[in-house]
Design a protein around this motif. Sequence first.
Motif, PDB file in Angstrom:
ATOM      1  N   SER A 176      -5.736  26.429  77.238  1.00  0.00           N
ATOM      2  CA  SER A 176      -6.658  25.841  78.324  1.00  0.00           C
ATOM      3  C   SER A 176      -8.072  24.795  77.463  1.00  0.00           C
ATOM      4  N   LEU A 177      -7.732  24.785  76.544  1.00  0.00           N
ATOM      5  CA  LEU A 177      -8.872  23.124  76.487  1.00  0.00           C
ATOM      6  C   LEU A 177      -8.125  22.038  76.178  1.00  0.00           C
ATOM      7  N   LEU A 178      -6.513  21.917  75.696  1.00  0.00           N
ATOM      8  CA  LEU A 178      -6.437  20.775  75.826  1.00  0.00           C
ATOM      9  C   LEU A 178      -5.814  19.942  76.725  1.00  0.00           C
ATOM     10  N   ALA A 179      -6.070  18.845  77.231  1.00  0.00           N
ATOM     11  CA  ALA A 179      -5.052  18.272  78.222  1.00  0.00           C
ATOM     12  C   ALA A 179      -3.962  18.538  78.641  1.00  0.00           C
ATOM     13  N   PRO A 180      -3.519  18.614  79.562  1.00  0.00           N
ATOM     14  CA  PRO A 180      -1.709  18.423  79.490  1.00  0.00           C
ATOM     15  C   PRO A 180      -1.430  17.608  78.348  1.00  0.00           C
ATOM     16  N   GLU A 181      -1.553  15.891  78.214  1.00  0.00           N
ATOM     17  CA  GLU A 181      -1.485  15.483  77.788  1.00  0.00           C
ATOM     18  C   GLU A 181      -1.506  14.156  76.244  1.00  0.00           C
ATOM     19  N   VAL A 182      -2.169  16.219  75.992  1.00  0.00           N
ATOM     20  CA  VAL A 182      -3.236  15.289  74.639  1.00  0.00           C
ATOM     21  C   VAL A 182      -1.873  14.763  73.672  1.00  0.00           C
ATOM     22  N   THR A 183      -2.857  14.376  72.619  1.00  0.00           N
ATOM     23  CA  THR A 183      -1.597  13.342  71.570  1.00  0.00           C
ATOM     24  C   THR A 183      -2.276  13.705  70.096  1.00  0.00           C
ATOM     25  N   TRP A 184      -1.360  14.461  69.587  1.00  0.00           N
ATOM     26  CA  TRP A 184      -1.887  14.638  68.267  1.00  0.00           C
ATOM     27  C   TRP A 184      -1.494  13.356  67.413  1.00  0.00           C
ATOM     28  N   THR A 185      -2.081  12.590  66.682  1.00  0.00           N
ATOM     29  CA  THR A 185      -1.955  11.555  65.935  1.00  0.00           C
ATOM     30  C   THR A 185      -2.897  11.784  64.252  1.00  0.00           C
ATOM     31  N   ALA A 186      -1.504  11.719  63.122  1.00  0.00           N
ATOM     32  CA  ALA A 186      -1.642  12.101  62.202  1.00  0.00           C
ATOM     33  C   ALA A 186      -1.225  11.174  61.037  1.00  0.00           C
ATOM     34  N   ASP A 187      -2.729  10.693  60.133  1.00  0.00           N
ATOM     35  CA  ASP A 187      -2.537   9.441  59.424  1.00  0.00           C
ATOM     36  C   ASP A 187      -2.462  10.161  57.867  1.00  0.00           C
ATOM     37  N   SER A 188      -0.895  10.080  57.297  1.00  0.00           N
ATOM     38  CA  SER A 188      -0.881  10.492  55.795  1.00  0.00           C
ATOM     39  C   SER A 188      -0.982   9.552  54.525  1.00  0.00           C
ATOM     40  N   GLY A 189       0.010   8.321  55.127  1.00  0.00           N
ATOM     41  CA  GLY A 189       0.828   7.256  54.181  1.00  0.00           C
ATOM     42  C   GLY A 189       1.397   7.688  53.930  1.00  0.00           C
ATOM     43  N   GLY A 190       2.294   8.853  53.684  1.00  0.00           N
ATOM     44  CA  GLY A 190       3.663   9.280  53.740  1.00  0.00           C
ATOM     45  C   GLY A 190       2.650   9.576  51.706  1.00  0.00           C
ATOM     46  N   LYS A 191       1.198  10.399  51.890  1.00  0.00           N
ATOM     47  CA  LYS A 191       1.202  10.933  51.313  1.00  0.00           C
ATOM     48  C   LYS A 191       0.455  12.496  51.137  1.00  0.00           C
ATOM     49  N   ALA A 192       0.706  13.074  51.847  1.00  0.00           N
ATOM     50  CA  ALA A 192       0.590  14.355  52.457  1.00  0.00           C
ATOM     51  C   ALA A 192       1.450  14.739  53.417  1.00  0.00           C
ATOM     52  N   THR A 193       1.098  16.150  53.948  1.00  0.00           N
ATOM     53  CA  THR A 193       2.614  16.421  54.851  1.00  0.00           C
ATOM     54  C   THR A 193       1.414  16.451  56.044  1.00  0.00           C
ATOM     55  N   ALA A 194       2.454  15.341  56.993  1.00  0.00           N
ATOM     56  CA  ALA A 194       1.846  15.256  58.193  1.00  0.00           C
ATOM     57  C   ALA A 194       2.981  14.870  59.500  1.00  0.00           C
TER      58      ALA A 194
END
Length: 298
Positions: free
Chosen positions: A195-213
């Motif tokens: 109910s809070l997220l827009a239909p095309e919401v985007t999740w972008t994670a920056d880990s540099g390969g040093k954390a789970t993402a």
Amino acid sequence: MTPDEHAARFTLLRPLLFTIVYEILGSATESDDVLQDSYLRWAEVDLTTVRDAKSYLARLVTRQALNSVRASTRRREDYIGPWLPEPLLVDEHDASADLVLAESVSMAMLVLLETLTPHERAVFVLREVFGFDYDEIAAAVSKSVMTVRQVAHRARSHVHARRKRFEPVDAAEVARITEQFMTAATTGDTVGLLSLLAPEVTWTADSGGKATAARRPVVGAEKVAAVLVNLFHARRPTSDMRIEMVNYSNMPAMVAYRGDLLEGVFLIEIFGGRITNLYAIRNPDKLATLMVPRRISR
């Protein structure tokens, strides 16, 4: 001239200089390095030859920032997963009353600026955010005034065609949405999240390969909701994770700790009453300095 006079002029303008470099680089850590190197160069300048310290120093730090971009190109190419700008923990009074400054340091704008060439980005920032004259910008980027005008037009058109209409969100609405979001994410309330997220919401994670993402952006309300439930609810009972709400770059953010260790900063972008983007900073190298308060100015 005494060293104290060099230091006094540089210190007075430092928030402005930091903001210029940060908006060109998108990295507070690299900006600190550029300012340190710039000050060493400034300390050797004969101040009797400087008519306008602001213009002179802006030119100096811009050149050093562009040098830094060239030096970091290979690191960016080898970076594992998405690279996100480092958000700023700023005094909200630095930018909240200045809509141009507030937009210029927002994560949405910084991500958009990443699509410009380094010279386009420098010219855009110096002209559109800080209002420098074309001849001053030309001296800073070592190009002719005519070329700078063309670059400025091209960069402006690119940015205006791709950015969302920037509006300060009502503080009460931000508080309501972020509180509901935090509750839904930590309790595993998928319906509440949707109910809070827009239909095309985007999740972008920056880990540099040093954390789970996730190594690629996740798009779509249902997919992003599943990521959120897994991260903030499913794993939480087996850990000592705690979450606090903080303001980063004039955006609400969830800051996650495991014990005393900072695990991640998650910025929440709200547009039209819905969450449109979530930016997750998980790279421990970036997290190391994210809690350092920054002063910005223009």
